[in-house]
Motif scaffolding. Structure first.
Motif, PDB file in Angstrom:
ATOM      1  N   CYS A  17      -2.694  -1.639   4.275  1.00  0.00           N
ATOM      2  CA  CYS A  17      -3.361  -2.942   3.532  1.00  0.00           C
ATOM      3  C   CYS A  17      -3.184  -4.159   4.419  1.00  0.00           C
ATOM      4  CB  CYS A  17      -2.142  -2.975   2.317  1.00  0.00           C
ATOM      5  SG  CYS A  17      -2.656  -4.567   1.375  1.00  0.00           S
ATOM      6  N   CYS A  20       0.047  -6.267   2.767  1.00  0.00           N
ATOM      7  CA  CYS A  20       1.245  -6.036   2.408  1.00  0.00           C
ATOM      8  C   CYS A  20       1.574  -4.878   3.598  1.00  0.00           C
ATOM      9  CB  CYS A  20       1.643  -5.586   1.487  1.00  0.00           C
ATOM     10  SG  CYS A  20       0.986  -3.869   0.730  1.00  0.00           S
ATOM     11  N   CYS A  33      -4.371  -2.595  -0.634  1.00  0.00           N
ATOM     12  CA  CYS A  33      -3.989  -1.463  -1.756  1.00  0.00           C
ATOM     13  C   CYS A  33      -4.311  -2.052  -2.866  1.00  0.00           C
ATOM     14  CB  CYS A  33      -2.325  -1.619  -1.437  1.00  0.00           C
ATOM     15  SG  CYS A  33      -1.545  -2.947  -1.928  1.00  0.00           S
ATOM     16  N   CYS A  36      -2.371  -5.302  -3.991  1.00  0.00           N
ATOM     17  CA  CYS A  36      -2.776  -6.709  -3.294  1.00  0.00           C
ATOM     18  C   CYS A  36      -4.433  -6.933  -3.627  1.00  0.00           C
ATOM     19  CB  CYS A  36      -2.668  -6.505  -1.824  1.00  0.00           C
ATOM     20  SG  CYS A  36      -0.974  -6.523  -1.544  1.00  0.00           S
TER      21      CYS A  36
HETATM   22 ZN   LIG Z   1      -1.187  -4.377  -0.312  1.00  0.00          ZN
END
Ligand SMILES: [Zn+2]
Ligand SMILES: [Zn+2]
Length: 249
Positions: A17, A20, A33, A36
């Motif tokens: 991601c 993150c 992800c 997010c």
């Molecule tokens: Zn993420």
């Protein structure tokens, strides 16, 4: 064969991601992800068809904003993918300030998807990224706008021009300055080095963030002065604040 190679690459460098760093699943369509992805606030109508600022109302027609009704804008149109907050802010910071250029390439891909969905990209003859001063370029090691613009240039086969527009004056970071101060800060900072490459052409001007629009307006003004036929602006993110109030970043 290509799939096998992609499969091997995924084992060695599994996709993560962009905000993150969590491992992504094969079917995640964007480099984020699910959690997010929820933190990306895409900019949608109703918005100002000139500068692209979204209106707080959830429904309604697009219409010119107060600024665009009263002021001439040097660019024909400006659009941004999403708001400069949460996931996009985090991803841009990781790209720009932590040197994760791979994230920049993914973000450029998102800009290309977005631009292809709203514009006829064949209309553009040159892609021009907002330049950094050479001192800032030395500090950072790369120009984030060039990395984003490269992706657009490749996707749509439009020549990238990152030398004609130059930032000739070093200015302190704009963070914390209001709109008036930002405009004054960028006045006279940019110059076109090769006007013959700009003259008569339809230009797509690219940057990572549209804050008050002062920098982008100044770049567009300089390009128009060099006889560009028209300038459109594309940024990944846009700081959204009430017009008339100071931006907070
Ligand atoms: Zn993420
Ligand atoms: Zn507007």
């Amino acid at each position: 064969m290509k799939e096998i190679l992609t499969g091997i690459a995924d084992l060695i460098f599994p996709p993560r991601c962009a905000a993150c760093d969590d491992l992504l699943k094969r079917h995640d369509p964007l480099p984020f992800c699910p959690s997010c992805l929820n933190g990306i606030h895409f900019i949608r109508s109703p918005l100002c068809p000139r500068c692209g600022i979204p209106f707080p109302a959830a429904e309604g027609e697009d219409h010119l904003c107060g600024d665009c009704l009263t002021m001439e804008s040097p660019y024909a149109v400006a659009r941004s993918v999403g708001r400069y907050e949460e996931t996009l802010l985090t991803a841009i910071h990781r790209f720009k300030y932590r040197g994760k250029t791979g994230i920049g390439e993914m973000l450029g891909g998102i800009m290309a998807d977005f631009a292809g969905g709203i514009w006829d990209m064949e209309a553009f003859e040159r892609i021009v990224p907002v330049p950094l001063h050479r001192k800032r370029l030395r500090e950072r090691g790369f120009n984030q706008a060039v990395i984003l613009a490269q992706k657009l240039s490749k996707r749509f086969d439009i020549p990238l021009d990152f030398t004609s527009l130059q930032r000739e004056v070093f200015t302190p970071p704009q963070v914390g300055l209001g709109r008036e101060a930002r405009s004054a800060n960028v006045h006279g900072v940019f110059a076109v080095r090769h006007p013959e490459r700009i003259a008569g052409r339809r230009i797509l001007l690219v940057d990572d963030v549209f804050t008050t629009g002062s920098t982008l307006a100044e770049c567009a003004r300089v390009l128009i002065r060099a006889r560009a036929e028209a300038v459109a602006v594309l940024t990944l993110a846009r700081a959204v604040y009430d017009q008339g109030k100071e931006p907070d970043g």
